[in-house]
Design an enzyme around this catalytic site. Structure first.
Site, PDB file in Angstrom:
ATOM      1  N   GLY A 291      34.254 -65.044 -19.334  1.00  0.00           N
ATOM      2  CA  GLY A 291      35.440 -64.670 -18.334  1.00  0.00           C
ATOM      3  C   GLY A 291      36.568 -63.780 -19.038  1.00  0.00           C
ATOM      4  N   PHE A 295      45.334 -62.427 -21.840  1.00  0.00           N
ATOM      5  CA  PHE A 295      45.486 -61.889 -23.215  1.00  0.00           C
ATOM      6  C   PHE A 295      43.975 -61.712 -23.912  1.00  0.00           C
ATOM      7  CE2 PHE A 295      49.311 -63.075 -22.094  1.00  0.00           C
ATOM      8  CZ  PHE A 295      50.294 -61.886 -22.528  1.00  0.00           C
ATOM      9  N   PRO A 297      39.165 -62.020 -23.832  1.00  0.00           N
ATOM     10  CA  PRO A 297      37.897 -62.588 -22.822  1.00  0.00           C
ATOM     11  C   PRO A 297      37.705 -64.040 -23.847  1.00  0.00           C
ATOM     12  CG  PRO A 297      37.487 -61.239 -24.773  1.00  0.00           C
ATOM     13  CD  PRO A 297      38.877 -60.888 -24.681  1.00  0.00           C
ATOM     14  N   ASP A 409      51.924 -75.490 -17.440  1.00  0.00           N
ATOM     15  CA  ASP A 409      50.854 -74.387 -16.731  1.00  0.00           C
ATOM     16  C   ASP A 409      49.672 -75.468 -16.386  1.00  0.00           C
ATOM     17  OD1 ASP A 409      50.082 -72.146 -15.320  1.00  0.00           O
ATOM     18  OD2 ASP A 409      49.223 -71.329 -17.073  1.00  0.00           O
TER      19      ASP A 409
END
Length: 601
Positions: A291, A295, A297, A409
């Protein structure tokens, strides 16, 4: 009983005495230079291999640093420090020292403060608490505390080098450098030319070294042994106290896992070479790509030992991303819990910044929960198990880990699922460490994901444990309903998921909140309990929200009386699909080194 104890004590001290006597019988020359130790080469001190066949010293003119092979009454230089040979100015060598930062430094006569040069200057990453050892095959190796070789003279042969047993020529995969030898060198270097009469090694004049005084060595050895013995007793006492604390935590929270402590002072054991990761991911091929994060892969890889890994590759030239990377390494390397993703290692080499994690085959929770083809795998019991697992992981971060961590987060895409669909919290790039008595912090740099942010953090930049509690409450409602808060749309009321659930709750329509794909009979009591806890977590005022300790108790204790939730935050906000939000990497749903966008292949 007393007599037996005394006998054991006497036996123990006899063993220690014999051990010290054996060490003291060793000659003054040693084969290892440890942290903060030095050799006074001008006084004749040397490193000598245990088989007495090799010596590491300065040559007879004290102008070169060499390794000699000793044969009968002769010696020959088989290795020299090339970097020093190429230096424009070469003062006479006085002392060589192994400092705490992992550098083997050489000092000249008349200046003991400034090193003339560093023997292992070409080592890519300096590892603290390293020691130098001259092996029985003539190889000078620098090893970390874990025993891993971080530099060796065999990788840097001098020109005119004659091969010693174990020395190899070719390409080093670790250092990615060619190991070759030249046949001739300018006359300014130490002579390595062969002489007749030696067994495959050239014969030269003996170095004529003086032996160190045995008494001084014995004094140092005895002092070191005594100090080590006392340190061992202190360490044993400390570990006993820590074990008692760990056992107490496990008794109180049987579903958690707190491993034995790692007493290493550095994280060198986590270091991966770029070459090994490059090979594992097939040179970061598209076929291995899982994916794309905000910032960089994410790739799947397989190490030579068969272990599957997930690799976050940070985009180059990203200053903010590098800071996120360093933060994540610092935080997660100190965390160990069954509901936190496990960091296997990292790589900082050239311009590369990589994080190596355990590979979790079921990817992220959102990739299953919000996928119509996969969501059926999450039955009611599994969903409750996922909620409870995330709660335990978050409780560990807030209360029981070595550091008090605020994630900042938490969302379904930052929860990964292992082969058994057990949840593991990931992505600590935006996490913050709190002091023991610190209750909250503030920032002007709002990072995280809209829809999961608490109102005080989204609007004022204030974050605390209660900010994570809010995010967790949103996750509960998403897992129970199978709907995503940030993309929910109700054509009749135009509310987000939080407002939609609140209205159904107040109207007593609890079973309408649960995911329609759940064909099984759902316990109304369980649905009521979990939705109730979720609404308590998303209350607008942070002071009204429970702590994670309270949340875990509410989820696990059926008979616990729950407070009535107040109207949640953002209950009247229109769906976020119709709201213009600022678009920048610092406040997007994927941050620097996330694997929140992982997709199965």
């Amino acid at each position: 009983m007393v007599s037996t104890s005394n006998n054991h004590l006497v036996t123990f001290f006899c063993i220690i005495a014999c051990f010290i006597a054996k060490i003291c019988a060793v000659s003054g020359a040693k084969d290892t230079l440890r942290i903060s130790e030095s050799l006074k080469l001008h006084n004749g001190e040397i490193l000598e291999s245990s088989n007495k066949r090799y010596r590491f010293l300065s040559d007879h003119s004290s102008s070169f640093l060499v390794i000699q092979f000793v044969y009968l009454n002769h010696s020959v230089n088989i290795w020299a420090a090339n970097d020093y040979l190429d230096a424009s100015s070469r003062p006479r060598i006085s002392t060589i020292s192994m400092n705490e930062s992992g550098r083997l430094e050489v000092y000249g006569h008349g200046n003991s403060d400034v090193a003339v040069f560093t023997v292992n200057s070409k080592q890519k990453v300096m590892i603290s608490k390293t020691r130098a050892t001259l092996l029985d095959n003539g190889n000078l190796v620098l090893t970390s505390r874990s025993g891993r070789t971080v530099w060796q003279s065999f990788d840097y042969p001098a020109d005119d080098t004659w091969l010693s047993s174990g020395m190899k020529l070719g390409i080093s995969l670790l250092s990615q450098r060619s190991t070759t030898c030249c046949l001739q060198r300018a006359a300014s270097g130490p002579s390595l030319a062969p002489s007749p009469g030696s067994p495959s090694f050239p014969v030269g004049p003996s170095g004529g070294r003086k032996e160190s005084k045995n008494s001084r060595v014995k004094f140092y050895v005895i002092g070191a042994c005594a100090g080590a013995f006392l340190a061992a007793l202190g360490l044993l006492y400390w570990r006993c106290k820590l074990r008692k604390r760990i056992l107490g935590y496990r008794r109180e929270h049987p579903g958690s896992e707190t491993p034995e402590p790692n007493d290493k002072g550095d994280d060198e054991s986590l270091f991966f070479s770029f070459t090994s990761v490059d090979i594992a991911t097939n040179h970061f091929s598209e076929e291995c790509k899982l994916g794309q994060g905000g910032f960089g892969p994410v790739y799947k890889g397989k190490l030579v030992n068969g272990l599957e890994i997930a690799v976050k590759r940070l985009n180059r030239m990203s200053g903010h991303g590098i800071e996120q990377f360093k933060n994540e390494v610092k935080v997660i390397s100190k965390l160990q819990h069954r509901n936190l993703v496990k960091l296997l290692g990292y790589c900082i080499e050239r311009e590369e910044r990589l994080l190596i994690y355990e590979y979790l085959p079921n990817n992220s929770l959102d990739s299953v929960l919000f996928d119509a083809a996969k969501r059926d795998t999450l039955d009611w019991k599994r969903r409750l198990k996922i909620i409870e697992g995330v709660a335990q992981g978050l409780l560990y971060l807030h209360k029981y880990s070595r550091l008090k961590i605020i994630h900042r987060d938490l969302k379904t895409s930052n929860v990964l699922l292992d082969a058994d669909l057990n949840p593991k919290i990931s992505d600590f790039g935006t996490a913050r460490i709190f002091g023991e008595n610190e209750m909250r912090g503030s920032t002007k740099n709002i990072v995280g994901t809209y829809g999961y942010m608490s109102p005080e953090y989204a609007m004022d930049g204030i974050f605390s444990e209660k900010s994570d509690v809010f995010s967790f409450g949103v996750m509960i409602l998403e897992i129970i309903s199978g709907k995503k808060n940030t993309s929910f749309y109700d054509s009749d009321r135009h509310l987000n998921l939080i407002g939609h659930v609140w209205d159904l709750w107040t109207e007593g329509r609890i079973l309408e909140i649960t995911d329609s794909c759940l064909d099984e009979t759902i316990s109304t009591r369980e649905a009521l309990q979990y939705v109730h806890v979720g609404l308590l977590c998303v209350q607008e005022n942070a002071a009204d929200r429970p702590t994670m300790s309270d949340v875990v108790s509410m989820l696990l204790k059926e008979s616990m009386v729950l407070a009535t939730p107040k109207r949640p935050a953002f209950a009247e906000i229109m769906t976020l699909n119709n709201t213009e939000l600022p678009q920048n990497p610092e406040s997007s749903s994927v941050n620097s080194v996330t694997i929140s966008d992982v997709q199965g292949r």
